[in-house]
Design a protein around this motif. Structure first.
Motif, PDB file in Angstrom:
ATOM      1  N   TYR A 124       0.863  -1.183   0.000  1.00 28.05           N
ATOM      2  CA  TYR A 124       0.000   0.000   0.000  1.00 28.05           C
ATOM      3  C   TYR A 124       0.896   1.229   0.000  1.00 28.05           C
ATOM      4  O   TYR A 124       1.747   1.401   0.882  1.00 28.05           O
ATOM      5  CB  TYR A 124      -0.892   0.026   1.242  1.00 28.05           C
ATOM      6  CG  TYR A 124      -1.626   1.347   1.393  1.00 28.05           C
ATOM      7  CD1 TYR A 124      -2.834   1.566   0.758  1.00 28.05           C
ATOM      8  CD2 TYR A 124      -1.071   2.382   2.132  1.00 28.05           C
ATOM      9  CE1 TYR A 124      -3.487   2.790   0.864  1.00 28.05           C
ATOM     10  CE2 TYR A 124      -1.723   3.615   2.246  1.00 28.05           C
ATOM     11  CZ  TYR A 124      -2.928   3.806   1.616  1.00 28.05           C
ATOM     12  OH  TYR A 124      -3.556   5.013   1.715  1.00 28.05           O
ATOM     13  N   TRP A 175      -1.747  -1.614  -3.697  1.00 32.06           N
ATOM     14  CA  TRP A 175      -2.957  -0.906  -3.286  1.00 32.06           C
ATOM     15  C   TRP A 175      -2.535   0.556  -3.330  1.00 32.06           C
ATOM     16  O   TRP A 175      -1.689   0.987  -2.553  1.00 32.06           O
ATOM     17  CB  TRP A 175      -3.316  -1.354  -1.890  1.00 32.06           C
ATOM     18  CG  TRP A 175      -4.449  -0.663  -1.206  1.00 32.06           C
ATOM     19  CD1 TRP A 175      -5.172   0.415  -1.626  1.00 32.06           C
ATOM     20  CD2 TRP A 175      -4.983  -1.034   0.062  1.00 32.06           C
ATOM     21  NE1 TRP A 175      -6.127   0.733  -0.692  1.00 32.06           N
ATOM     22  CE2 TRP A 175      -6.034  -0.137   0.360  1.00 32.06           C
ATOM     23  CE3 TRP A 175      -4.671  -2.021   0.981  1.00 32.06           C
ATOM     24  CZ2 TRP A 175      -6.764  -0.208   1.526  1.00 32.06           C
ATOM     25  CZ3 TRP A 175      -5.412  -2.090   2.147  1.00 32.06           C
ATOM     26  CH2 TRP A 175      -6.439  -1.200   2.414  1.00 32.06           C
ATOM     27  N   ILE A 200      -6.098  -2.511  -5.966  1.00 31.14           N
ATOM     28  CA  ILE A 200      -7.003  -1.652  -5.196  1.00 31.14           C
ATOM     29  C   ILE A 200      -6.627  -0.198  -5.489  1.00 31.14           C
ATOM     30  O   ILE A 200      -5.452   0.160  -5.491  1.00 31.14           O
ATOM     31  CB  ILE A 200      -6.891  -1.887  -3.677  1.00 31.14           C
ATOM     32  CG1 ILE A 200      -7.065  -3.349  -3.318  1.00 31.14           C
ATOM     33  CG2 ILE A 200      -7.915  -1.036  -2.925  1.00 31.14           C
ATOM     34  CD1 ILE A 200      -6.768  -3.658  -1.856  1.00 31.14           C
ATOM     35  N   HIS A 201      -7.642   0.630  -5.701  1.00 35.47           N
ATOM     36  CA  HIS A 201      -7.441   2.068  -5.875  1.00 35.47           C
ATOM     37  C   HIS A 201      -8.183   2.776  -4.754  1.00 35.47           C
ATOM     38  O   HIS A 201      -9.404   2.727  -4.679  1.00 35.47           O
ATOM     39  CB  HIS A 201      -7.975   2.511  -7.233  1.00 35.47           C
ATOM     40  CG  HIS A 201      -7.933   3.988  -7.456  1.00 35.47           C
ATOM     41  ND1 HIS A 201      -8.573   4.586  -8.507  1.00 35.47           N
ATOM     42  CD2 HIS A 201      -7.329   5.005  -6.778  1.00 35.47           C
ATOM     43  CE1 HIS A 201      -8.380   5.897  -8.468  1.00 35.47           C
ATOM     44  NE2 HIS A 201      -7.631   6.174  -7.420  1.00 35.47           N
ATOM     45  N   GLN A 202      -7.432   3.415  -3.870  1.00 39.11           N
ATOM     46  CA  GLN A 202      -8.033   4.261  -2.834  1.00 39.11           C
ATOM     47  C   GLN A 202      -8.193   5.638  -3.467  1.00 39.11           C
ATOM     48  O   GLN A 202      -7.220   6.312  -3.741  1.00 39.11           O
ATOM     49  CB  GLN A 202      -7.129   4.320  -1.606  1.00 39.11           C
ATOM     50  CG  GLN A 202      -7.754   5.061  -0.449  1.00 39.11           C
ATOM     51  CD  GLN A 202      -6.874   4.974   0.766  1.00 39.11           C
ATOM     52  OE1 GLN A 202      -6.126   5.896   1.046  1.00 39.11           O
ATOM     53  NE2 GLN A 202      -6.918   3.854   1.458  1.00 39.11           N
ATOM     54  N   ASN A 257     -12.238   2.851  -1.241  1.00 39.69           N
ATOM     55  CA  ASN A 257     -11.430   2.148  -2.227  1.00 39.69           C
ATOM     56  C   ASN A 257     -12.321   1.443  -3.240  1.00 39.69           C
ATOM     57  O   ASN A 257     -13.471   1.109  -2.942  1.00 39.69           O
ATOM     58  CB  ASN A 257     -10.589   1.066  -1.534  1.00 39.69           C
ATOM     59  CG  ASN A 257      -9.735   1.629  -0.434  1.00 39.69           C
ATOM     60  OD1 ASN A 257      -8.630   2.077  -0.678  1.00 39.69           O
ATOM     61  ND2 ASN A 257     -10.236   1.633   0.790  1.00 39.69           N
ATOM     62  N   VAL A 293     -11.951  -2.055  -5.719  1.00 43.73           N
ATOM     63  CA  VAL A 293     -11.127  -3.258  -5.807  1.00 43.73           C
ATOM     64  C   VAL A 293     -11.489  -4.033  -7.066  1.00 43.73           C
ATOM     65  O   VAL A 293     -12.672  -4.132  -7.411  1.00 43.73           O
ATOM     66  CB  VAL A 293     -11.384  -4.174  -4.579  1.00 43.73           C
ATOM     67  CG1 VAL A 293     -10.513  -5.415  -4.618  1.00 43.73           C
ATOM     68  CG2 VAL A 293     -11.195  -3.415  -3.285  1.00 43.73           C
TER      69      VAL A 293
END
Length: 195
Positions: free
Chosen positions: A108, A130, A159-161, A182, A184
Motif C-alpha cells: 500500500y 494498493w 485496489i485504488h483508494q 477504495n 477493488v
C-alpha cells in the motif's frame, strides 16, 4: 516497530461477533490487516511484530490465510535521503513478511511512489499494489463504475483508494468524520480478505 493499534483486538472481536450473527454471507464484513512500515528500523523485527500481532488475535491457520499488506507512506519516503537504503530495508521487510505468511505482501503506497520507485526497482516487479491516488472530489464510486479507473488499469494494481473524504453509514462519518474509500478489482477481493 513494536507498537500495535490498541483497539485492534477489540475491533476484530466485534467484527467476528457481527459476522457470526449474519445468516447471509453477502452481509458479512471482510477482514484484512496491514503493517505500517517504519523506514530504517529493523525489518525483521517489524515483520515479526506484524505476524505475532495477528497470531495473538487469530489462530495461526487463519493468519496464514491473510494476504499481508505493507504500508509505506510517501511522507516517510520523502524524509529518507538515501532512497537505496530505504528500498533495501523495505525489500528486507517484504521478504521477512513473505517468509512468515508464505505469500507476498500487497504494498500500500501512493501512486507516485509506485511510479517513481517500485516500478523502477526490479526486486518489486512481481508485487501487487494498493494505490492511494485521490485526484479530485469528482471521483465517485459511480464515476469509477461508468468510466473505470486509470489507476486500476495497471496490471499490478488491485485496489485504488480514490478518496479520503468518504462517508459510510455506521462509522461515525455522518458526524463530520471522514474515511478512505477504495475500489477493488472483483477477481482479487478474495485473495487478500477473509470473513
Amino acid at each position: 516497530k513494536a507498537s500495535n493499534d490498541k483497539k485492534f483486538a477489540d475491533y476484530f472481536s466485534k467484527l467476528n461477533a457481527y459476522n457470526d450473527a449474519c445468516d447471509d454471507t453477502d452481509e458479512k464484513i471482510r477482514f484484512a490487516s496491514y503493517h505500517l512500515y517504519v523506514p530504517l528500523h529493523n525489518a525483521q523485527k517489524q515483520a515479526e511484530n506484524y505476524w505475532n500481532t495477528l497470531v495473538s488475535i487469530l489462530w495461526e491457520e487463519k493468519a496464514k490465510n491473510q494476504t499481508p499488506i505493507l504500508d509505506i507512506e510517501m511522507d516517510d519516503i520523502k524524509k529518507v535521503k538515501d532512497k537505496k537504503k530505504l528500498l533495501d530495508g523495505f525489500w528486507k521487510c517484504c521478504q521477512a513478511v513473505e517468509k512468515k505468511f508464505s505469500k507476498k505482501p500487497l504494498i500500500y503506497t501512493s501512486n507516485s511512489a509506485v511510479k517513481d520507485f517500485f516500478r523502477k526497482d526490479e526486486r518489486f516487479a512481481s508485487y501487487q499494489y494498493w494505490v492511494a491516488a485521490y485526484g479530485n472530489d469528482t471521483v465517485t464510486p459511480k464515476n469509477i463504475q461508468k468510466k473505470g479507473s486509470k489507476v486500476l488499469d495497471k496490471e499490478d494494481v488491485i485496489i485504488h483508494q480514490f478518496t479520503q473524504h468518504g462517508k459510510v453509514a455506521g462509522t461515525g462519518t455522518q458526524k463530520g468524520k471522514k474515511t478512505d474509500i477504495n475500489v477493488v478489482k472483483r477477481g482479487d477481493l478474495d485473495t487478500f480478505t477473509t470473513l
